[in-house]
Design an enzyme around this catalytic site. Structure first.
Site, mmCIF file in Angstrom:
data_model
loop_
_atom_site.group_PDB
_atom_site.id
_atom_site.type_symbol
_atom_site.label_atom_id
_atom_site.label_comp_id
_atom_site.label_asym_id
_atom_site.label_seq_id
_atom_site.Cartn_x
_atom_site.Cartn_y
_atom_site.Cartn_z
ATOM 1 N N THR A 29 0.843 -1.211 0.000
ATOM 2 C CA THR A 29 0.000 0.000 0.000
ATOM 3 C C THR A 29 0.869 1.248 0.000
ATOM 4 O O THR A 29 0.608 2.226 -0.718
ATOM 5 C CB THR A 29 -0.924 -0.006 1.236
ATOM 6 O OG1 THR A 29 -1.688 -1.205 1.206
ATOM 7 C CG2 THR A 29 -1.845 1.178 1.256
ATOM 8 N N ARG A 33 1.098 4.435 -2.801
ATOM 9 C CA ARG A 33 0.965 5.870 -2.474
ATOM 10 C C ARG A 33 2.236 6.630 -2.876
ATOM 11 O O ARG A 33 2.159 7.746 -3.378
ATOM 12 C CB ARG A 33 0.701 6.053 -0.968
ATOM 13 C CG ARG A 33 -0.441 5.201 -0.440
ATOM 14 C CD ARG A 33 -1.673 5.983 -0.021
ATOM 15 N NE ARG A 33 -2.836 5.107 -0.027
ATOM 16 C CZ ARG A 33 -3.317 4.435 1.030
ATOM 17 N NH1 ARG A 33 -2.749 4.600 2.212
ATOM 18 N NH2 ARG A 33 -4.366 3.640 0.915
ATOM 19 N N LYS A 97 -0.404 -2.824 13.621
ATOM 20 C CA LYS A 97 -1.298 -3.627 12.759
ATOM 21 C C LYS A 97 -0.848 -5.080 12.863
ATOM 22 O O LYS A 97 0.336 -5.379 12.665
ATOM 23 C CB LYS A 97 -1.173 -3.146 11.317
ATOM 24 C CG LYS A 97 -2.040 -3.920 10.339
ATOM 25 C CD LYS A 97 -1.286 -4.418 9.168
ATOM 26 C CE LYS A 97 -1.370 -3.666 7.879
ATOM 27 N NZ LYS A 97 -2.612 -3.054 7.539
ATOM 28 N N LYS A 136 -4.422 -3.457 15.670
ATOM 29 C CA LYS A 136 -5.485 -3.254 14.677
ATOM 30 C C LYS A 136 -5.627 -4.471 13.778
ATOM 31 O O LYS A 136 -4.625 -5.096 13.409
ATOM 32 C CB LYS A 136 -5.159 -2.038 13.798
ATOM 33 C CG LYS A 136 -6.212 -1.796 12.713
ATOM 34 C CD LYS A 136 -5.808 -0.715 11.747
ATOM 35 C CE LYS A 136 -5.609 -1.307 10.365
ATOM 36 N NZ LYS A 136 -5.410 -0.293 9.325
ATOM 37 N N GLU A 179 -11.970 -3.503 13.415
ATOM 38 C CA GLU A 179 -12.262 -2.707 12.225
ATOM 39 C C GLU A 179 -12.980 -3.509 11.143
ATOM 40 O O GLU A 179 -12.339 -4.176 10.332
ATOM 41 C CB GLU A 179 -10.958 -2.125 11.629
ATOM 42 C CG GLU A 179 -11.221 -1.263 10.403
ATOM 43 C CD GLU A 179 -9.948 -0.660 9.786
ATOM 44 O OE1 GLU A 179 -8.841 -0.996 10.237
ATOM 45 O OE2 GLU A 179 -10.084 0.132 8.847
ATOM 46 N N LYS A 221 -13.583 0.471 15.101
ATOM 47 C CA LYS A 221 -13.198 1.346 13.977
ATOM 48 C C LYS A 221 -14.152 1.074 12.823
ATOM 49 O O LYS A 221 -13.888 0.217 11.970
ATOM 50 C CB LYS A 221 -11.744 1.077 13.586
ATOM 51 C CG LYS A 221 -11.256 1.902 12.407
ATOM 52 C CD LYS A 221 -9.745 1.941 12.329
ATOM 53 C CE LYS A 221 -9.274 2.619 11.067
ATOM 54 N NZ LYS A 221 -7.848 2.918 11.084
ATOM 55 N N GLY A 293 -6.380 7.302 7.949
ATOM 56 C CA GLY A 293 -5.087 7.160 7.307
ATOM 57 C C GLY A 293 -4.954 8.252 6.260
ATOM 58 O O GLY A 293 -4.421 9.332 6.494
ATOM 59 N N ARG A 294 -5.569 7.961 5.090
ATOM 60 C CA ARG A 294 -5.442 8.898 3.963
ATOM 61 C C ARG A 294 -5.950 10.296 4.288
ATOM 62 O O ARG A 294 -5.341 11.290 3.905
ATOM 63 C CB ARG A 294 -6.204 8.337 2.748
ATOM 64 C CG ARG A 294 -5.460 7.254 2.039
ATOM 65 C CD ARG A 294 -6.378 6.435 1.157
ATOM 66 N NE ARG A 294 -7.259 5.560 1.936
ATOM 67 C CZ ARG A 294 -8.172 4.755 1.408
ATOM 68 N NH1 ARG A 294 -8.337 4.733 0.107
ATOM 69 N NH2 ARG A 294 -8.905 3.975 2.174
#
Ligand code: 13P
Length: 336
Positions: A29, A33, A97, A136, A179, A221, A293-294
């Protein structure tokens, strides 16, 4: 299980005015980005980028925790201090995570189940010794009306994994962020998203209860109840806020201390506006906050990528702006 410790960590993560920064992108990921902005993605560039985030002055006023990736929790700042110690000195709780990603669900084309339970007890013990106090695990649920997705098989498989993960975390004195993300991709309406989000949360809390998970020692979440990204009829901010709170109220027990939303592809400003609108509503039993996050990182990442050596302070100022806006949104005071 030490319920007092779990409860106090969970409450600190979602204390009024604060939220959580998700900076736990996997290498894949992160590469996506960085590639989009022409930045090389290797261990050192990831370290420098995460150092920019972690050392940003002032963000501790608005962040109760930061979620890290396995590589990052073991890394050091330029001055030789461990990232974990930098965070602890700022009063930001380090998290990790622990899922190993969403994989294709057998016999269910188009659906995923999140993996990572094998060996998790041992990994949690190690992460706790490194300094993680919360974890997470992200489950992903796809809506596709034509294919009749999500199936019950997908919802149950993911809820079961989330519940077993949460139990293992609590055994290790680590607060689980639970989540279940209902993806916003697709043509579906807000009403469909509301129905699927409700069904998802109902099954998740059934499974958490089956596994004996202590609810004051978790952070939920959730995704917001949104119109699908490709739906021609896009619900406005107020409608999203009301549908989201209505759904949470139906399915999320009041002894969960906080719901920290993911942003899921919303723009930074829209994600803040949605959170702000929810926090102007009455009679909400949990702290509603962010675990973006983003929606927090993207504007700062863009600035940093223009000149990774020269733009650290500029990128950190942009990061602080986003953290402040979302911190205010947890009080319903953003944009005032
Ligand atoms: P986004 O806010 O970018 O959706 O990321 C949150 C997250 O941690 C997803 O697992």
């Amino acid at each position: 299980m030490n319920t007092d410790v779990l409860k106090s960590i969970a409450s600190a993560m979602v204390a009024k005015g604060k939220g959580i920064l998700a900076a736990d992108e996997s290498h894949g990921t992160c590469k996506k980005r960085f590639d989009a902005l022409g930045i090389e993605c290797d261990e050192e560039s990831r370290r420098q980028y995460r150092q920019m985030l972690i050392t940003a002055p002032g963000v501790e006023e608005f962040l109760g925790g930061i979620i890290l990736f396995d590589e990052t929790i073991r890394q050091f700042a330029d001055d030789g201090s461990r990232f974990v110690d930098v965070l602890n000195e700022k009063g930001i709780i380090p998290g990790i995570k622990v899922d190993t990603g969403a994989k294709d669900l057998a016999l269910h084309p188009g659906e995923k189940v999140t993996e990572g339970l094998d060996g998790l007890r041992e990994r949690l013990a190690e992460y706790r010794s490194i300094g993680a106090r919360f974890a997470k695990w992200r489950a992903v649920i796809t809506i596709d009306a034509e294919k009749k997705l999500p199936t019950d098989a997908c919802l149950w498989a993911n809820a079961h994994a989330l519940a077993r993960y949460a139990a293992l975390c609590q055994e290790a004195e680590i607060v689980p962020i639970v989540e279940p993300e209902v993806l916003m991709d697709g043509f579906h309406s807000l009403e469909t998203c509301e129905e699927v989000t409700g069904r998802t949360l109902e099954i998740v809390f059934q499974d958490l209860n089956h596994q004996g998970v202590y609810l004051p020692g978790i952070v939920l979440k959730p995704s917001m109840v949104l119109s699908g990204a490709n739906c021609p009829d896009q619900a406005d901010i107020e409608t999203v806020a009301q549908a989201t709170v209505r759904t949470l109220k139906k399915y999320v027990p009041a002894d969960v201390p906080g719901c920290a939303f993911l942003s899921g592809g919303q723009s930074a400003e829209v994600a803040t506006a949605h959170l702000n609108a929810m926090n102007t509503m009455e009679d909400v039993p949990w702290n509603l906050t962010f675990s973006y996050g983003r929606a927090i990182q993207q504007p700062a990442l863009k600035k940093w990528a223009e000149a990774p050596d020269a733009n650290v302070a500029l990128a950190q100022a942009i990061l602080l702006d986003r953290c402040r806006a979302n911190g205010l949104a947890t009080r319903g005071e953003a944009g005032e």
